[in-house]
Design a protein around this motif. Sequence first.
Motif, mmCIF file in Angstrom:
data_model
loop_
_atom_site.group_PDB
_atom_site.id
_atom_site.type_symbol
_atom_site.label_atom_id
_atom_site.label_comp_id
_atom_site.label_asym_id
_atom_site.label_seq_id
_atom_site.Cartn_x
_atom_site.Cartn_y
_atom_site.Cartn_z
ATOM 1 N N SER A 56 0.905 -1.151 -0.100
ATOM 2 C CA SER A 56 0.037 -0.020 0.004
ATOM 3 C C SER A 56 0.989 1.261 0.142
ATOM 4 C CB SER A 56 -0.830 -0.065 1.200
ATOM 5 O OG SER A 56 -1.602 -1.135 1.364
ATOM 6 N N PRO A 57 0.615 2.428 -1.108
ATOM 7 C CA PRO A 57 1.306 3.628 -0.876
ATOM 8 C C PRO A 57 1.121 4.342 0.354
ATOM 9 C CG PRO A 57 0.179 2.883 -3.135
ATOM 10 C CD PRO A 57 -0.362 2.328 -1.911
ATOM 11 N N ALA A 198 11.172 7.117 -2.003
ATOM 12 C CA ALA A 198 11.513 7.799 -3.177
ATOM 13 C C ALA A 198 10.358 8.707 -3.559
ATOM 14 C CB ALA A 198 12.034 6.859 -4.002
ATOM 15 N N GLU A 199 9.112 7.956 -3.890
ATOM 16 C CA GLU A 199 8.057 8.729 -4.489
ATOM 17 C C GLU A 199 7.496 9.905 -3.562
ATOM 18 O OE1 GLU A 199 5.205 5.969 -5.808
ATOM 19 O OE2 GLU A 199 6.365 5.124 -7.435
ATOM 20 N N GLN A 200 7.609 9.646 -2.246
ATOM 21 C CA GLN A 200 7.130 10.757 -1.232
ATOM 22 C C GLN A 200 8.046 11.972 -1.150
ATOM 23 O OE1 GLN A 200 6.306 9.682 3.124
ATOM 24 N NE2 GLN A 200 6.531 7.601 2.285
ATOM 25 N N ILE A 201 9.391 11.794 -1.658
ATOM 26 C CA ILE A 201 10.500 12.626 -2.005
ATOM 27 C C ILE A 201 10.098 13.436 -3.068
ATOM 28 C CG2 ILE A 201 12.659 13.109 -2.864
ATOM 29 C CD1 ILE A 201 13.709 10.661 -0.954
ATOM 30 N N LEU A 202 9.599 12.872 -4.141
ATOM 31 C CA LEU A 202 9.317 13.323 -5.461
ATOM 32 C C LEU A 202 7.712 14.476 -5.334
ATOM 33 C CD1 LEU A 202 9.962 10.661 -7.952
ATOM 34 C CD2 LEU A 202 11.554 12.746 -7.489
ATOM 35 N N HIS A 203 6.838 13.609 -4.644
ATOM 36 C CA HIS A 203 5.592 14.515 -4.320
ATOM 37 C C HIS A 203 5.938 15.653 -3.567
ATOM 38 C CE1 HIS A 203 2.955 11.714 -6.150
ATOM 39 N NE2 HIS A 203 3.312 10.516 -5.475
ATOM 40 N N SER A 204 6.725 15.623 -2.593
ATOM 41 C CA SER A 204 7.074 16.938 -1.690
ATOM 42 C C SER A 204 7.592 17.971 -2.396
ATOM 43 C CB SER A 204 8.080 16.260 -0.560
ATOM 44 O OG SER A 204 9.319 16.415 -1.197
#
Length: 266
Positions: A56-57, A198-204
């Motif tokens: 789950s994301p 890693a995706e959280q970094i990009l979303h931020s």
Amino acid sequence: MVEQTPKTQHLIDILTEMGSVVIAFSGGVDSSFLLTAAQKALGDKVLAVTVDSAFSPANETEEAVAFCRSRGIMHTVLTVNPLSDRRIADNPPDRCYHCKKMLFSEILRIAERRGIPYVCEGTHADDLTDYRPGMRAVSELGIRSPLAEAGLTKAEIREASRALDIPDWDRPAMACLASRIPYGEPLTADKLGMVNRAEQILHSLGMTQIRVRMHGTMARIEALPDEFEKLLAERITVSAKMKALGFSYIALDLQGYRTGSLNELL
């Protein structure tokens, strides 16, 4: 009220005929619209079930809980461990079949215990054109896909959701974290956690529709082409943060974001 187009009316009719339903609810655009329609058709004869797992994301479960609470929809969270099944953890091309079989078998047990005759999930008409082995499990278990049955496309679901003021009707497509790792490369909680962070970094950074595909210790970033400039402007920061997670190399895929890119080699 659900905007009355022929397709949305067909959806309401399908759900009304069921009498009571369990909705597999991820909190994404499709399942949010399906759950909203089910509540309109059946009132309190609807139970939402959200699966929480290593696949789950980030924040998905919390957002699903908040959505149901704000609308007075009965809701339960089902915690499962797909990695306990080697047919899933070994990540073969039909991984999704075995995973869906596990998850929906558990959801069916919840429905049985509560005397609810139908379990529904959020596949829509556009999904039927992609490689989705999980749909075989859905079919074998007798799970219903009302959005697909009504012929609703992703664009139509977004438009109807916008008309209903459903929050995040334009939310980027979500997907299981296992879809970030190439078939044949074993899945672990550590790898899934790396791509999630890693995706959280990009979303931020304000990136919207992105994926981080993990190839060994390389992160292959898929982003919308019109967001390439934003990403490249932050490339030093992104690279440093992703290397801190354990990636050795960070690459930008010039083809950009696309669904199911790891299916291209099948």
